[in-house]
Design a protein around this motif. Structure first.
Motif, PDB file in Angstrom:
ATOM      1  N   VAL A 194       0.838  -1.204   0.000  1.00 52.99           N
ATOM      2  CA  VAL A 194       0.000   0.000   0.000  1.00 52.99           C
ATOM      3  C   VAL A 194       0.868   1.247   0.000  1.00 52.99           C
ATOM      4  N   ARG A 195       1.900   1.258   0.829  1.00 53.03           N
ATOM      5  CA  ARG A 195       2.812   2.411   0.884  1.00 53.03           C
ATOM      6  C   ARG A 195       3.475   2.642  -0.479  1.00 53.03           C
ATOM      7  N   ASN A 196       3.947   1.578  -1.114  1.00 57.24           N
ATOM      8  CA  ASN A 196       4.592   1.715  -2.421  1.00 57.24           C
ATOM      9  C   ASN A 196       3.613   2.186  -3.489  1.00 57.24           C
ATOM     10  N   LEU A 197       2.382   1.675  -3.458  1.00 57.99           N
ATOM     11  CA  LEU A 197       1.380   2.113  -4.426  1.00 57.99           C
ATOM     12  C   LEU A 197       1.084   3.599  -4.283  1.00 57.99           C
ATOM     13  N   PHE A 236      -7.159   0.444   6.678  1.00 53.11           N
ATOM     14  CA  PHE A 236      -7.745  -0.591   5.834  1.00 53.11           C
ATOM     15  C   PHE A 236      -7.793  -1.906   6.573  1.00 53.11           C
ATOM     16  N   ARG A 237      -8.557  -2.804   6.031  1.00 46.36           N
ATOM     17  CA  ARG A 237      -8.676  -4.133   6.605  1.00 46.36           C
ATOM     18  C   ARG A 237      -8.170  -5.121   5.581  1.00 46.36           C
ATOM     19  N   GLU A 255      -4.703  -3.106  -5.256  1.00 47.51           N
ATOM     20  CA  GLU A 255      -4.386  -3.946  -4.095  1.00 47.51           C
ATOM     21  C   GLU A 255      -5.642  -4.701  -3.661  1.00 47.51           C
ATOM     22  N   PRO A 256      -5.876  -5.866  -4.265  1.00 43.48           N
ATOM     23  CA  PRO A 256      -7.114  -6.605  -3.973  1.00 43.48           C
ATOM     24  C   PRO A 256      -7.141  -7.237  -2.579  1.00 43.48           C
ATOM     25  N   ARG A 257      -6.006  -7.287  -1.890  1.00 40.59           N
ATOM     26  CA  ARG A 257      -5.965  -7.888  -0.553  1.00 40.59           C
ATOM     27  C   ARG A 257      -6.409  -6.925   0.534  1.00 40.59           C
ATOM     28  N   ALA A 258      -6.613  -5.650   0.200  1.00 44.51           N
ATOM     29  CA  ALA A 258      -6.960  -4.636   1.194  1.00 44.51           C
ATOM     30  C   ALA A 258      -8.315  -4.008   0.876  1.00 44.51           C
TER      31      ALA A 258
END
Length: 99
Positions: free
Chosen positions: A11-14, A85-86, A60-63
Motif C-alpha cells: 500500500v505504501r509503495n502504491l 484498511f482491513r 491492491e485486492p488484498r486490502a
C-alpha cells in the motif's frame, strides 16, 4: 503477521508511485506525488483522498479501505496521509501513515 507487513508495504509503495513510474504498469498513480507542490486547500485534500482510495481499490485486492484522512501541514509544506484498511479475511484494521 508477515502477510500484513507485506500488504502495508505494498500500500505504501502504491501510494508513493507516480503516474508512469512503473515500467509495465504505467497507469498506476497513488495521487500523492501528483499534488506535491499544490496548496493545502480542501479541494486538494479531497483529490488526494479520492486518488488514494481509487489506487488501493484498483491495484491492491488484498486490502479493503476503511478510511483515508489527509491533513495539510503548512509549516512543513506537505500532507499527512493516514490510511486505515482491513486485510481481507482478517478482522483487525491496519493503519499506514505517510507524510
Amino acid at each position: 503477521m508477515r502477510d500484513i507487513a507485506a500488504i502495508k508495504n505494498s500500500v505504501r509503495n502504491l501510494i508513493l508511485t507516480g503516474y508512469g513510474e512503473r515500467p509495465f504498469q504505467p497507469t498506476i498513480d497513488g495521487g500523492v506525488t501528483r499534488h506535491l507542490f499544490e496548496l493545502a486547500t480542501p479541494h486538494t485534500i479531497h483529490n488526494i483522498e479520492s486518488a488514494v482510495r481509487n489506487c488501493i481499490y484498483n491495484y491492491e485486492p488484498r486490502a479493503e479501505v476503511l478510511d483515508v484522512f489527509v491533513t495539510g501541514d503548512l509549516d512543513n509544506n506537505g500532507f499527512h496521509v493516514s490510511i486505515s484498511f482491513r486485510v481481507i479475511n482478517t478482522p483487525d484494521p491496519v493503519t499506514v501513515e505517510l507524510f
